[in-house]
Scaffold this motif. Structure first.
Motif, short mmCIF file in Angstrom:
data_model
loop_
_atom_site.label_atom_id
_atom_site.label_comp_id
_atom_site.label_asym_id
_atom_site.label_seq_id
_atom_site.Cartn_x
_atom_site.Cartn_y
_atom_site.Cartn_z
N MET A 50 -14.43 12.44 -13.80
CA MET A 50 -14.22 11.38 -12.82
C MET A 50 -14.30 11.95 -11.40
SD MET A 50 -13.25 8.09 -12.56
CE MET A 50 -12.12 7.01 -11.70
N LYS A 51 -13.78 13.14 -11.20
CA LYS A 51 -13.83 13.76 -9.86
C LYS A 51 -15.27 14.02 -9.43
CE LYS A 51 -9.22 15.67 -9.71
NZ LYS A 51 -8.35 16.80 -9.49
N ASN A 52 -16.13 14.37 -10.38
CA ASN A 52 -17.54 14.57 -10.05
C ASN A 52 -18.17 13.27 -9.55
OD1 ASN A 52 -17.33 17.26 -10.84
ND2 ASN A 52 -18.10 16.85 -12.89
N ILE A 53 -17.85 12.17 -10.20
CA ILE A 53 -18.35 10.86 -9.79
C ILE A 53 -17.78 10.50 -8.43
CG2 ILE A 53 -18.36 8.38 -10.35
CD1 ILE A 53 -17.93 9.36 -13.33
N LEU A 54 -16.50 10.75 -8.25
CA LEU A 54 -15.85 10.43 -6.97
C LEU A 54 -16.48 11.21 -5.82
CD1 LEU A 54 -12.11 10.33 -8.10
CD2 LEU A 54 -13.56 8.39 -7.46
N GLN A 55 -16.88 12.44 -6.08
CA GLN A 55 -17.53 13.24 -5.04
C GLN A 55 -18.85 12.59 -4.61
OE1 GLN A 55 -15.95 15.88 -3.70
NE2 GLN A 55 -17.55 15.93 -2.18
N GLU A 56 -19.61 12.08 -5.58
CA GLU A 56 -20.87 11.39 -5.27
C GLU A 56 -20.60 10.12 -4.47
OE1 GLU A 56 -23.25 10.72 -8.77
OE2 GLU A 56 -22.85 12.74 -9.50
N ILE A 57 -19.57 9.37 -4.86
CA ILE A 57 -19.22 8.14 -4.16
C ILE A 57 -18.77 8.45 -2.74
CG2 ILE A 57 -17.61 6.19 -4.11
CD1 ILE A 57 -17.64 6.34 -7.23
N TYR A 60 -21.82 9.05 -0.68
CA TYR A 60 -22.46 7.75 -0.46
C TYR A 60 -21.75 6.99 0.66
CZ TYR A 60 -23.05 2.71 -1.36
OH TYR A 60 -23.25 1.36 -1.23
N SER A 61 -20.43 6.96 0.61
CA SER A 61 -19.66 6.19 1.59
C SER A 61 -19.71 6.83 2.96
CB SER A 61 -18.22 5.98 1.12
OG SER A 61 -17.56 7.21 0.96
N GLN A 62 -19.67 8.16 3.02
CA GLN A 62 -19.75 8.84 4.32
C GLN A 62 -21.10 8.60 4.98
OE1 GLN A 62 -18.78 13.07 3.97
NE2 GLN A 62 -17.12 12.64 5.37
N THR A 63 -22.15 8.73 4.20
CA THR A 63 -23.49 8.49 4.73
C THR A 63 -23.63 7.03 5.15
OG1 THR A 63 -24.36 10.21 3.28
CG2 THR A 63 -25.96 8.69 4.24
N GLY A 66 -22.06 6.07 8.47
CA GLY A 66 -22.70 6.61 9.65
C GLY A 66 -24.15 6.20 9.84
N THR A 67 -24.69 5.43 8.92
CA THR A 67 -26.10 5.08 9.01
C THR A 67 -26.33 3.89 9.94
OG1 THR A 67 -28.09 4.59 7.71
CG2 THR A 67 -26.08 3.50 7.03
N ALA A 68 -27.52 3.84 10.50
CA ALA A 68 -27.88 2.72 11.38
C ALA A 68 -28.23 1.48 10.58
CB ALA A 68 -29.05 3.13 12.27
N ASP A 69 -28.67 1.66 9.32
CA ASP A 69 -29.08 0.53 8.47
C ASP A 69 -28.33 0.59 7.14
OD1 ASP A 69 -30.30 -1.55 7.14
OD2 ASP A 69 -32.35 -0.89 7.55
N LEU A 70 -27.10 0.10 7.16
CA LEU A 70 -26.24 0.18 5.98
C LEU A 70 -26.83 -0.59 4.80
CD1 LEU A 70 -23.69 1.04 4.53
CD2 LEU A 70 -22.48 -0.84 5.65
N ASP A 71 -27.39 -1.76 5.05
CA ASP A 71 -27.95 -2.55 3.95
C ASP A 71 -29.06 -1.78 3.23
OD1 ASP A 71 -26.16 -4.48 4.68
OD2 ASP A 71 -27.65 -5.85 5.52
N GLN A 72 -29.92 -1.09 3.98
CA GLN A 72 -30.98 -0.30 3.36
C GLN A 72 -30.39 0.87 2.58
OE1 GLN A 72 -34.25 -1.06 3.04
NE2 GLN A 72 -34.19 0.67 1.65
N HIS A 73 -29.34 1.47 3.09
CA HIS A 73 -28.65 2.56 2.39
C HIS A 73 -28.13 2.05 1.04
CE1 HIS A 73 -26.05 6.02 1.71
NE2 HIS A 73 -25.01 5.21 1.60
N ILE A 74 -27.53 0.88 1.04
CA ILE A 74 -26.99 0.29 -0.20
C ILE A 74 -28.13 -0.03 -1.16
CG2 ILE A 74 -25.82 -1.75 -1.15
CD1 ILE A 74 -24.09 -1.72 1.45
N ASN A 80 -27.53 4.10 -8.57
CA ASN A 80 -26.30 4.89 -8.56
C ASN A 80 -25.07 4.00 -8.67
OD1 ASN A 80 -28.41 6.33 -6.81
ND2 ASN A 80 -26.99 7.98 -7.28
N LEU A 81 -25.08 2.88 -7.95
CA LEU A 81 -23.90 2.00 -7.91
C LEU A 81 -23.53 1.52 -9.31
CD1 LEU A 81 -24.87 0.02 -4.71
CD2 LEU A 81 -22.94 1.59 -4.93
#
Length: 92
Positions: A50-57, A60-63, A66-74, A80-81
């Motif tokens: 679970m910690k490995n998954i949490l690290q990926e999440i 994802y959340s940090q990026t 900070g991104t200019a286009d959050l919808d495109q990031h999602i 992955n989601l």
């Protein structure tokens, strides 16, 4: 009053599911994901898988925050989601 482990996991999955189904989100949701992940990472109930998954999440959340286009990031993380939610169900 802090959220219980089960409530934290449920909230985490809810936000990820919303991002996956709506293909959009907010910086506040990304920040909430970061806080949830930090809290879960120090919880002794959380397995290493679970910690490995949490690290990926967390990445994802940090990026996303900070991104200019959050919808495109999602949108670019759609696979992955759903995978993360399935894996959280397995390991939590």
């Amino acid at each position: 009053m802090p959220l219980s482990y089960n409530h934290q996991v449920t909230l985490l999955k809810d936000i990820l599911n919303n991002h996956q189904t709506d293909c959009c989100g907010t910086v506040a949701e990304c920040e909430q994901l970061e806080r949830l992940v930090k809290s879960l990472m120090v919880n002794t109930q959380v397995s290493q898988n679970m910690k490995n998954i949490l690290q990926e999440i967390y990445q994802y959340s940090q990026t996303g925050a900070g991104t200019a286009d959050l919808d495109q990031h999602i949108i670019s993380h759609q696979g992955n989601l759903s995978q993360w939610v399935n894996e959280i169900d397995q390991f939590s």
